[in-house]
Every structure is written in C-alpha cells, then in structure tokens.
Design a protein around this motif. Structure first.
Motif, PDB file in Angstrom:
ATOM      1  N   VAL A  71       5.411 -75.085  60.082  1.00 56.01           N
ATOM      2  CA  VAL A  71       5.210 -73.787  59.430  1.00 56.01           C
ATOM      3  C   VAL A  71       6.447 -72.901  59.566  1.00 56.01           C
ATOM      4  N   GLN A  72       7.099 -72.948  60.720  1.00 56.32           N
ATOM      5  CA  GLN A  72       8.257 -72.083  60.933  1.00 56.32           C
ATOM      6  C   GLN A  72       9.457 -72.475  60.084  1.00 56.32           C
ATOM      7  N   ALA A 104      -0.410 -72.154  57.073  1.00 57.72           N
ATOM      8  CA  ALA A 104       0.006 -71.301  58.193  1.00 57.72           C
ATOM      9  C   ALA A 104      -1.124 -71.248  59.226  1.00 57.72           C
ATOM     10  N   ARG A 105      -2.355 -71.045  58.747  1.00 56.29           N
ATOM     11  CA  ARG A 105      -3.503 -70.981  59.647  1.00 56.29           C
ATOM     12  C   ARG A 105      -3.890 -72.353  60.174  1.00 56.29           C
ATOM     13  N   GLU A 135      -1.114 -69.564  53.116  1.00 62.70           N
ATOM     14  CA  GLU A 135      -1.901 -69.152  54.268  1.00 62.70           C
ATOM     15  C   GLU A 135      -2.740 -70.304  54.855  1.00 62.70           C
ATOM     16  N   GLU A 161       0.894 -71.273  63.105  1.00 58.34           N
ATOM     17  CA  GLU A 161       2.064 -70.408  62.876  1.00 58.34           C
ATOM     18  C   GLU A 161       3.272 -70.810  63.720  1.00 58.34           C
TER      19      GLU A 161
END
Ligand code: AMP
Length: 405
Positions: free
Chosen positions: A62-63, A52-53, A49, A57
């Motif tokens: 991140v993807q 991601a944050r 997370e 995102e």
C-alpha cells in the motif's frame, strides 16, 4: 519512428509459453474443482480504499507498490495488487454469507505491483488464487496447503520447502511486537544500524537480518508461536497434525511474517529450491478479521496465491509444440473445404497459406510435425510422414478414412 516496447516490468507471453499458462490454469481448476472450489472473477481495478484497508496501510504494497489513478469523476481507483480483498468485498456485496458455508472459490488473472523488476518479479504478474470463506475449521487450512502442493506437483515445479507458522490474533501479535521491541531495545548495542533504525517501526524485520550481531541476538528473541492463546495454539496444532497425517513435510518458521496485514493464525509459504532471489512460489494464510474489516459480517477465511510466472520458471523450459495431425499441401477452395472437414472430425489440420512451392510445402509439413500430408494436385495423394509411404486416394471420403478421421 518511435519503437514501441512492452512497459517496464511487463512481459509478452508468446507461444508456446502461453499454452503452458493455459494448461497451468486448467490443472488448477481440475485440482481445486475436485475439492469443491468454484471459479469466480472480480474486477482488475477496485476502490483504492479497499486495498488500503484490506491489505493494510503500513504494508509495502500500500505504501509503495500500488498502481493508483483517478477516474474521470475524481474517484481513486487501484489496479488490484492481490486477490483476497476483492473476493471478500464480493462475498459481502452479494450476500454470499447466506450461502451454505464454507464458500470455496478460486480465480486466476493479472495483478499489479509497482516493484523494481528483476528475475521473477514483475509489475504485472499472474496469480492463481484460492479462498475458503465462512469457516475457521483447521481442515480448510490444511486442505488448501495440500491442494497447492498438488498443483505444484502436477505442474512439476520441482522441490520446494513449506514454511509454516501461526500469527495468532491481532491482539496477540500487537503484544508480541511490543515484547520483541523491548527485547531489541535491551540489546540495542549488538544490533545492526539498519535494524536499530527500524526497531520501532517494524521489529519483526530483525529476524531477516544477515548481520552477525543481530543474528546472535535473534536466536534468543521471544517467538510469536510461543505466545499464542490456547485456542490459537490448538488450531495450529491441528493444522500441523492434519499435514502430518497427509504426509506433507513442513518447517515451522516463526520468522514468517508475509507482507500483508490481514493474516491471523495460519501463515505459510512454499519456497522453490530451483529459483534464485525471488523463490517464493506461493503462500497465504488465514484472515479471520478481514471480511468484517471491509464492512461485512464477521467471517473467518483462509486462502493462498501462487505466481504463475514463477511456477513456470521453476518447471523449466516449455515442451516442443505437439504438432498437427494433417497438413494439406494445396491451395484454393477444395483445399479449404477439405481442411474444414478434417478439423470438424477432430484432427488438428493446417493448409498452405504462404504461397510455398510443393517442395516447400512438404518441408513445412515436416517442420510442423504433421502425421499425414494430403497432396492435392491432379490426383489426391496421402503421405504417411512416419514411413514416407505415399498412397493415392480416390475421393475426399477416402482421404478421411486413410487419416483416421
Ligand atoms: P503474495 O500475494 O505477495 O503472497 O504473492 C503470492 C505469490 O505471487 C508469490 O509467492 C509469487 O509467486 C507471486 N508474486 C508476488 N509478487 C510478484 C511479482 N511482483 N512478480 C511476480 N510474481 C509475484
């Protein structure tokens, strides 16, 4: 039997390259240390997370590119794809906002991105990274850029171009992206298929297109640097003025977007003129919202990361091993003890450790680039490898004196 190989996108760093890497990190510490940057380290994996944050995102990292796994308790962890998010987490976790600001730190180590490997692009790579947290003073932006340029100079990475821009605040950027998308929609017929396909998702990509029609449309496209608020524009002007005052050339490149979401205001990238497709040596920028986004107090920050593998590729092949001072042609305990004494006095010393004949040992001493060879037989002889002159030594102390120990 299965033959093991290093995993795809990873490399073994062999001698003498490993020594060059250590030296590069040493140089980084020297240059940054003079400017008050302290070394720090964060873990190689973190809560998924956080990235991601922190990284964003919607980013490619991140993807598509994160090495994510579950621990035994079912928590999602990720091998760090970059350094800034972890450093911002640590800054908040350890209450570093209570220290005198700015907090200046640097780190070096392995990072992980699941990318298609190619020359200069790996799945495990090494970065040096510097960050200044707790102040939005433009001298920090300029200082960090200049320090990175100095590291490149000391490492001899050769000529590179500095691309510089400002992204303003997230609000400015969001408005601008709407404006750009509207502009592109109005010229849809002239754009390449690919740009049209990504128009709503990422209109900024249109600036990178090679397609002639798209390029023509982009020359008149609105530019983010022209949409900055007065404050952001002033900040950017000051960063530029400081770089001018320091005599570091740069190009304003309003298409510079970089692949991470957290940037605000200053962004920059050094592009090597010596490297091919993967020519970015390092880059970074300001991230005034990131610490808060990760649950900390509002804290401005600015930093960069540079790729160690790419810096060394640009710097060219490793220099030859710088050899040894003394080779002890001899075996057994006397030789072993003498080697210890020579090493203690600071001389780089080796002894015979592979069962060669005396002739083989002398050849080996030569290959190692020894300055002196000490031949232990019935007598002790000291050979000056530059002149070939050979002299008898009466005692171990005599040997130490003759080789300057
Ligand atoms: P970034 O965090 O993407 O701005 O990357 C900073 C620097 O790290 C780049 O300019 C490269 O020198 C290096 N780098 C990033 N990704 C890779 C990779 N996959 N392989 C090797 N070096 C990389």
């Amino acid at each position: 039997m299965k033959k093991f190989q290093a995993s795809r996108g990873t490399v073994d760093v062999l001698p003498p390259d490993a020594r060059r890497r250590l030296r590069l990190v040493e140089i980084t510490g020297e240059v940054l240390g003079r400017a008050g940057y302290e070394p720090m380290e964060t873990p190689v994996f973190e809560d998924t997370e956080l990235f991601a944050r922190g990284v964003g995102e919607s980013t490619d990292i991140v993807q598509k590119e994160m090495f994510t796994f579950e621990d035994k308790a079912g928590r999602s962890l990720t091998l760090r794809p970059e350094a800034t998010a972890g450093i911002c987490r640590a800054y908040t976790e350890h209450g570093m906002h209570k220290l005198p600001q700015p907090v200046k730190v640097w780190t070096a180590g392995p990072f992980f991105r699941h990318e298609a490997p190619q020359a200069g692009r790996f799945r495990q790579f090494t970065q040096i990274d510097a960050e200044a947290l707790g102040s939005d003073d433009p001298t920090l932006d300029a200082e960090l850029i200049l320090l990175l340029a100095e590291i490149f100079e000391r490492v001899r990475t050769g000529p590179s171009r500095l691309r510089l821009s400002s992204l303003g605040t997230p609000a400015t950027r969001a408005d601008y992206i709407d404006e750009l998308a509207a502009y592109l929609r109005a010229h849809e017929g002239e754009l390449s298929e690919e740009v049209r396909g990504r128009l709503e998702q990422n209109p900024l990509r249109a600036f990178d297109a090679d397609h002639p029609g798209t390029k023509a449309v982009m020359t008149d496209a609105p530019r983010l640097v022209d949409r900055l608020t007065t404050e952001d524009a002033e900040h950017f002007a000051e960063v530029r003025a400081l770089l001018d005052a320091a005599g570091l050339p740069y190009e304003i490149d309003s298409t510079l977007v970089r692949g991470l979401d957290y940037y605000t205001r200053t962004v920059f990238e050094f592009v090597s003129e010596r490297l091919g497709a993967q020519a970015a040596l390092g880059g970074g920028g300001r991230y005034d919202g990131l610490v808060e986004e990760l649950g900390g107090p509002p804290t401005p920050g600015v930093g960069w990361a540079a790729g160690v593998e790419r810096m060394l590729m640009a710097a060219g092949p490793a220099e030859q091993d710088h050899g040894i001072d003394v080779f002890v042609a001899g075996t057994g305990r006397d030789a072993f003890v003498l080697v210890g004494q020579l090493r203690s006095s600071g001389l780089r010393t080796q002894m015979e450790q592979a069962g060669r004949s005396l002739k083989g040992q002398l050849k080996h001493a030569d290959r190692l680039g020894a300055r002196w060879t000490v031949i232990l037989g019935d007598e002790i002889e000291v050979k000056d490898m530059d002149t070939g002159a050979q002299q008898r030594a009466e005692s171990v102390d005599d040997v130490l004196g003759m080789v300057g120990a």
